[in-house]
Design an enzyme around this catalytic site. Structure first.
Site, PDB file in Angstrom:
ATOM      1  N   TYR A  32      -7.546   0.274   6.074  1.00 39.25           N
ATOM      2  CA  TYR A  32      -6.154   0.696   6.224  1.00 39.25           C
ATOM      3  C   TYR A  32      -6.010   1.739   7.320  1.00 39.25           C
ATOM      4  O   TYR A  32      -7.000   2.294   7.816  1.00 39.25           O
ATOM      5  CB  TYR A  32      -5.613   1.252   4.907  1.00 39.25           C
ATOM      6  N   ARG A  51      -9.168   2.090  15.925  1.00 41.31           N
ATOM      7  CA  ARG A  51     -10.010   2.454  14.779  1.00 41.31           C
ATOM      8  C   ARG A  51      -9.918   1.400  13.687  1.00 41.31           C
ATOM      9  O   ARG A  51     -10.914   1.101  13.010  1.00 41.31           O
ATOM     10  CB  ARG A  51      -9.612   3.828  14.236  1.00 41.31           C
ATOM     11  N   ARG A  99     -12.950 -14.693  -7.670  1.00 39.93           N
ATOM     12  CA  ARG A  99     -13.763 -13.480  -7.689  1.00 39.93           C
ATOM     13  C   ARG A  99     -15.251 -13.801  -7.559  1.00 39.93           C
ATOM     14  O   ARG A  99     -15.829 -14.499  -8.381  1.00 39.93           O
ATOM     15  CB  ARG A  99     -13.514 -12.683  -8.976  1.00 39.93           C
ATOM     16  N   LYS A 146     -12.615   3.392   7.537  1.00 34.87           N
ATOM     17  CA  LYS A 146     -11.395   3.750   6.801  1.00 34.87           C
ATOM     18  C   LYS A 146     -11.106   2.631   5.800  1.00 34.87           C
ATOM     19  O   LYS A 146     -10.200   1.805   5.985  1.00 34.87           O
ATOM     20  CB  LYS A 146     -10.231   3.977   7.760  1.00 34.87           C
ATOM     21  N   GLU A 178     -16.003  17.128   5.336  1.00 33.73           N
ATOM     22  CA  GLU A 178     -14.565  17.032   5.618  1.00 33.73           C
ATOM     23  C   GLU A 178     -13.797  17.314   4.331  1.00 33.73           C
ATOM     24  O   GLU A 178     -14.389  17.676   3.318  1.00 33.73           O
ATOM     25  CB  GLU A 178     -14.223  15.640   6.154  1.00 33.73           C
ATOM     26  N   LEU A 202     -14.757  10.669   8.551  1.00 40.97           N
ATOM     27  CA  LEU A 202     -13.849   9.817   9.300  1.00 40.97           C
ATOM     28  C   LEU A 202     -13.473  10.548  10.577  1.00 40.97           C
ATOM     29  O   LEU A 202     -13.088  11.729  10.528  1.00 40.97           O
ATOM     30  CB  LEU A 202     -12.591   9.518   8.486  1.00 40.97           C
TER      31      LEU A 202
END
Length: 285
Positions: A32, A51, A99, A146, A178, A202
């Protein structure tokens, strides 16, 4: 009635449902981005979309749209929802398939969803600062991706909130990495220190804008890891993110971070950050 982008098309939000076999829902198998919008303009879009594609490559996901097509979709979404100031959240999952831990076949296409949210600049937080809590970093070792796997971040952030703090500052064996949803930097003797952009953090887009601001303001900086002890002894501490821009940290674990209310380097960086926004997106009210 708000609109979203769903698999390349603008759709009314209340007409879209999530399939129970979407791999994002079942495995967190997706990526995302959150992009800031000022004056109806996507700020640092190029950096965000690059990114996004880099994250996709790292998890071996194919994005079924070009970067140019993605930009057209996001611009249409902003226009349709008449968004002036806020954010766009966009997400891609590996698709819908029965699945199974193994990747689905090449006939399964990634699912794209994007929506807008209103949001003003956090002027009060940027002016007054926030409190933070130091917490052990227990997340996985691919924090440069991300991805949708944010449970570790969520738990750390909630622990900070439960302690009356705004953000969690994470460490691995005493080395600061971070925040739960931010990048963390310090100022010591006039030099800005921030963790190097490796797999442990990140590489935040606002972090990159901040480093460019250091260059333009001739502020020395080092992409160098620092310890909890260095954090607590720093002259200034701040966090950066898409929604927080550059925000001071005033207290950590209940102790003052530097001299509360005195943020000379942070103020310089904030001014430069604002200038970068206005260069790309026009004057801010």
């Amino acid at each position: 009635m708000s609109f979203i982008v769903f698999n390349g098309e603008l759709s009314k939000r209340d007409t879209i449902t999530v399939d129970i076999e979407d791999r994002g829902y079942q495995f967190g198998d997706g990526i995302y981005e959150v992009v800031r919008v000022y004056n109806g303009c996507l700020f640092t879009w190029k950096e965000h979309v690059e990114r996004l594609y880099a994250s996709a490559e790292k998890i071996r996901m194919t994005i079924p749209y070009t970067m140019e097509e993605m930009k057209v979709m996001m611009d249409k979404l902003i226009e349709k929802n008449q968004l002036i100031e806020g954010t766009i959240y966009l997400q891609l999952t590996r698709g819908i398939a029965p699945r199974n831990h193994a990747f689905p076949g090449s006939d399964v296409q990634a699912v794209l969803v994007a929506y807008t949210r209103l949001g003003e600049r956090p002027v009060k937080l940027m002016e007054e600062g926030v409190d933070a809590l130091i917490i052990e970093d227990k997340r996985w070792l691919h924090c440069d991706i991300k991805s949708l796997n944010l449970l570790g971040n969520v738990l750390a952030h909630q622990e900070a909130l439960d302690a009356g703090c705004y953000e969690a500052i994470l460490h691995r064996d005493g080395v600061i990495t971070e925040g739960s949803h931010t990048n963390v930097s310090i100022v010591s003797d006039g030099t800005v220190y921030t963790h190097p952009a490796n797999n442990l953090i990140l590489n935040g887009i606002s972090r990159r804008v901040m480093l460019k601001a250091c260059e333009s303001q001739s502020i020395p900086f080092k992409e160098e890891a620092f310890t909890v002890d260095q954090l607590m002894r720093a002259d200034e501490v701040f966090i950066t993110s898409t929604t927080l821009e550059i925000t001071p940290v005033r207290r950590i674990n209940g102790q003052p971070a530097g001299v509360e209310g005195q943020y000379p380097v942070i103020r310089q960086l904030q001014e430069s950050f604002t200038a970068a926004i206005e260069t790309e997106c026009g004057s801010l009210r």
